[in-house]
Scaffold this active site. Structure first.
Site, short mmCIF file in Angstrom:
data_model
loop_
_atom_site.label_atom_id
_atom_site.label_comp_id
_atom_site.label_asym_id
_atom_site.label_seq_id
_atom_site.Cartn_x
_atom_site.Cartn_y
_atom_site.Cartn_z
N CYS A 30 -30.96 81.83 69.27
CA CYS A 30 -31.53 82.84 70.16
C CYS A 30 -31.56 82.34 71.62
O CYS A 30 -32.31 81.41 71.94
CB CYS A 30 -32.94 83.17 69.66
SG CYS A 30 -33.94 84.14 70.79
N CYS A 33 -34.94 82.56 73.32
CA CYS A 33 -35.82 81.53 72.75
C CYS A 33 -35.56 80.19 73.44
O CYS A 33 -36.51 79.46 73.78
CB CYS A 33 -35.59 81.38 71.25
SG CYS A 33 -35.93 82.86 70.28
#
Length: 127
Positions: A30, A33
């Site tokens: 991600c 993230c």
């Protein structure tokens, strides 16, 4: 303080601890993230009175599913076993600092009283 990694077994004990808990649900693939990780890590070093934890949703899919994590990153904040905040999306450093300030400033006695009152209301049979 650095962040700790949580799994199915350690999650429950972490929310029962005395200090507020901020959990970052993330995955290695991600991009948002990975961009949020340094902000989260920096905050963990600045606020030793809060436990900062991470849950890798790839490794702990059951825990993420149980908690209703549908997109990442998602932050959850617990204090005195109460879920106070749950929202998907990366925060800026300033937004995370503001969230931390708000969590620290909450009157938890009032929140527990409100929860108890709402539960009492739900337990009352309807005529």
């Amino acid at each position: 303080m650095s962040t700790i990694d949580l799994d199915n077994d350690s999650f429950q004990s972490a929310i029962q601890a005395d200090k507020p808990l901020i959990v970052d649900f993330w995955a290695p693939w991600c991009g948002p993230c990975r961009n949020f990780a340094p902000v989260f890590d920096k905050a963990s070093e600045e606020h030793e009175d809060i436990t900062f934890a991470k849950v890798n949703t790839e490794e702990h899919q059951e825990l993420a599913g149980t908690l209703g994590i549908r997109s990442i990153p998602t932050l959850m904040v617990f204090r005195e076993q109460v879920l106070l905040y749950s929202q998907a999306g990366a925060l800026s450093s300033g937004q995370l600092d503001e969230l931390i300030t708000q969590v620290k400033g909450l009157d938890m006695a009032k929140i527990h009283a409100e929860i108890a009152a709402s539960q009492d209301g739900q337990d009352t049979p309807q005529a």
